[in-house]
Design a protein around this motif. Sequence first.
Motif, PDB file in Angstrom:
ATOM      1  N   PHE A   1       0.809  -1.215   0.000  1.00 60.11           N
ATOM      2  CA  PHE A   1       0.000   0.000   0.000  1.00 60.11           C
ATOM      3  C   PHE A   1       0.845   1.269   0.000  1.00 60.11           C
ATOM      4  N   ALA A   2       2.147   1.148   0.199  1.00 57.34           N
ATOM      5  CA  ALA A   2       3.022   2.322   0.150  1.00 57.34           C
ATOM      6  C   ALA A   2       3.479   2.635  -1.266  1.00 57.34           C
ATOM      7  N   THR A   3       3.615   1.592  -2.102  1.00 53.94           N
ATOM      8  CA  THR A   3       4.164   1.787  -3.448  1.00 53.94           C
ATOM      9  C   THR A   3       3.196   1.440  -4.572  1.00 53.94           C
ATOM     10  N   GLY A   4       2.098   0.746  -4.269  1.00 55.23           N
ATOM     11  CA  GLY A   4       1.176   0.294  -5.303  1.00 55.23           C
ATOM     12  C   GLY A   4       1.573  -1.007  -5.957  1.00 55.23           C
ATOM     13  N   ARG A   5       2.629  -1.640  -5.461  1.00 56.99           N
ATOM     14  CA  ARG A   5       3.057  -2.910  -6.037  1.00 56.99           C
ATOM     15  C   ARG A   5       2.094  -4.018  -5.641  1.00 56.99           C
ATOM     16  N   THR A   6       1.834  -4.939  -6.570  1.00 55.66           N
ATOM     17  CA  THR A   6       0.907  -6.040  -6.322  1.00 55.66           C
ATOM     18  C   THR A   6       1.533  -7.363  -6.727  1.00 55.66           C
ATOM     19  N   LEU A   7       1.050  -8.416  -6.081  1.00 55.27           N
ATOM     20  CA  LEU A   7       1.443  -9.784  -6.419  1.00 55.27           C
ATOM     21  C   LEU A   7       0.193 -10.638  -6.431  1.00 55.27           C
ATOM     22  N   HIS A   8      -0.199 -11.084  -7.629  1.00 50.03           N
ATOM     23  CA  HIS A   8      -1.321 -11.998  -7.804  1.00 50.03           C
ATOM     24  C   HIS A   8      -0.783 -13.420  -7.901  1.00 50.03           C
ATOM     25  N   LEU A   9      -1.387 -14.335  -7.162  1.00 51.02           N
ATOM     26  CA  LEU A   9      -1.011 -15.740  -7.232  1.00 51.02           C
ATOM     27  C   LEU A   9      -2.259 -16.586  -7.441  1.00 51.02           C
ATOM     28  N   SER A  10      -2.145 -17.622  -8.240  1.00 48.45           N
ATOM     29  CA  SER A  10      -3.211 -18.603  -8.409  1.00 48.45           C
ATOM     30  C   SER A  10      -2.587 -19.985  -8.299  1.00 48.45           C
ATOM     31  N   GLY A  11      -3.222 -20.854  -7.517  1.00 45.86           N
ATOM     32  CA  GLY A  11      -2.654 -22.182  -7.311  1.00 45.86           C
ATOM     33  C   GLY A  11      -3.592 -23.056  -6.508  1.00 45.86           C
ATOM     34  N   ARG A  12      -2.995 -23.854  -5.627  1.00 43.69           N
ATOM     35  CA  ARG A  12      -3.787 -24.801  -4.843  1.00 43.69           C
ATOM     36  C   ARG A  12      -3.395 -24.683  -3.373  1.00 43.69           C
ATOM     37  N   ALA A  13      -4.401 -24.830  -2.514  1.00 43.53           N
ATOM     38  CA  ALA A  13      -4.185 -24.694  -1.075  1.00 43.53           C
ATOM     39  C   ALA A  13      -4.717 -25.922  -0.360  1.00 43.53           C
ATOM     40  N   ALA A  14      -4.255 -26.119   0.867  1.00 45.82           N
ATOM     41  CA  ALA A  14      -4.715 -27.227   1.711  1.00 45.82           C
ATOM     42  C   ALA A  14      -4.760 -26.748   3.151  1.00 45.82           C
ATOM     43  N   VAL A  15      -5.752 -27.220   3.881  1.00 43.11           N
ATOM     44  CA  VAL A  15      -5.854 -26.947   5.317  1.00 43.11           C
ATOM     45  C   VAL A  15      -5.043 -28.004   6.056  1.00 43.11           C
ATOM     46  N   GLU A  16      -4.145 -27.554   6.936  1.00 39.46           N
ATOM     47  CA  GLU A  16      -3.324 -28.462   7.728  1.00 39.46           C
ATOM     48  C   GLU A  16      -3.644 -28.263   9.209  1.00 39.46           C
ATOM     49  N   TRP A  17      -3.609 -29.371   9.946  1.00 39.11           N
ATOM     50  CA  TRP A  17      -3.927 -29.356  11.380  1.00 39.11           C
ATOM     51  C   TRP A  17      -2.674 -29.719  12.169  1.00 39.11           C
ATOM     52  N   THR A  18      -2.386 -28.940  13.199  1.00 38.89           N
ATOM     53  CA  THR A  18      -1.231 -29.182  14.050  1.00 38.89           C
ATOM     54  C   THR A  18      -1.680 -29.145  15.508  1.00 38.89           C
ATOM     55  N   ASP A  19      -0.753 -29.405  16.415  1.00 38.34           N
ATOM     56  CA  ASP A  19      -1.057 -29.242  17.835  1.00 38.34           C
ATOM     57  C   ASP A  19      -1.215 -27.763  18.139  1.00 38.34           C
ATOM     58  N   PRO A  20      -2.281 -27.348  18.820  1.00 35.31           N
ATOM     59  CA  PRO A  20      -2.435 -25.929  19.161  1.00 35.31           C
ATOM     60  C   PRO A  20      -1.229 -25.415  19.935  1.00 35.31           C
ATOM     61  N   GLY A  21      -0.734 -24.263  19.497  1.00 31.57           N
ATOM     62  CA  GLY A  21       0.413 -23.662  20.145  1.00 31.57           C
ATOM     63  C   GLY A  21       1.750 -24.173  19.658  1.00 31.57           C
ATOM     64  N   ALA A  22       1.758 -25.081  18.672  1.00 29.54           N
ATOM     65  CA  ALA A  22       3.020 -25.553  18.102  1.00 29.54           C
ATOM     66  C   ALA A  22       3.736 -24.377  17.439  1.00 29.54           C
ATOM     67  N   PRO A  23       5.051 -24.453  17.246  1.00 36.19           N
ATOM     68  CA  PRO A  23       5.769 -23.362  16.588  1.00 36.19           C
ATOM     69  C   PRO A  23       5.122 -22.975  15.262  1.00 36.19           C
ATOM     70  N   GLY A  24       4.893 -21.677  15.084  1.00 37.00           N
ATOM     71  CA  GLY A  24       4.232 -21.184  13.889  1.00 37.00           C
ATOM     72  C   GLY A  24       2.733 -21.054  14.032  1.00 37.00           C
TER      73      GLY A  24
END
Length: 316
Positions: free
Chosen positions: A247-270
């Motif tokens: 939003f400072a420069t007007g630069r944009t990055l459009h991406l199209s691909g595939r996503a997946a929902v991943e489940w981890t232990d709550p509070g794990a790193p990340g």
Amino acid sequence: MTTPARKPVAGFHEGELAVQHRAGVTRDASRLAGMLAPAQLGGGIARFLEDRTFAAITARDERGTLWISPLTGSAGFLDVASPSALEVRALPVEGDPLRHLPARQPVGLIVVEFATRRRLRINGELSGADTDGLRIDVQQAYGNCPQYIQRRHLHVADLPVHGAEPVRHASALAPEDAHLISLSDTLLVGTTHPARGNDASHRGGSPGFVRVEDGHLWWPDYSGNNMFNTLGNIEADPETALLFCDFATGRTLHLSGRAAVEWTDPGAPGDDDHTGRRVRFTPRHLVAGHLLPVQADSVAAAPDNPPLTGRPASPR
């Protein structure tokens, strides 16, 4: 690419229900199912739309690839033509992957007012697209909470002279793309469902909440309204589009691909917000340029941004 008009369907679909069940919030989510009922663009919704200057639309280009792109204009460019129709007096800018947007297809719209941390989702059918703008036959319209919206005051900005800096098309991230992502505090997400159509949503957090690893992206899921419209769509159909904006420069990055929902232990790193969920995204198509005709001179972080944590554990 066009598709026949769809009849509105109320209630959650199978992907949303599956994620709600896994997250243990089925009862809480059921109380909100009425928000997905056929919409009427009146009252507070119409008043909100008439003053907005920024939106993003999820749709398919002429080749059928899913993208999410910004739509901007002066106050009034989003015009409620009737209780079930929205006129958009704007188009994606030249060079945007949705510049030549085919009509007769499902679309999702997210309208964001960054200055007051408000947003509205609209889903429906793109019934018209010409040089004057777009017409959306609205099937759903409902507000989302102000969580994770960074406060900005947008103003109109000049784009680079056409041809001065060519738009870049690729299939993999370049170092400058990864750098933009690492600085981003806002992400716009486009998802789809084979029967319900397309959806546009907003994600926000401290800069760097979206991580880049080995050409892939991932971000932790933060606590929200428990409807899981975005994650539910990904559960049902992995095709996903992302939009990053500087939003400072007007630069944009459009991406199209595939996503997946991943489940981890709550509070794990990340797992910054201790939800035990994250989304991993693999890009297949990329469009990069200076394609945002609005800018902001300053930003105030959302007060509810979770602090960033370490590297993730392996998903279960």
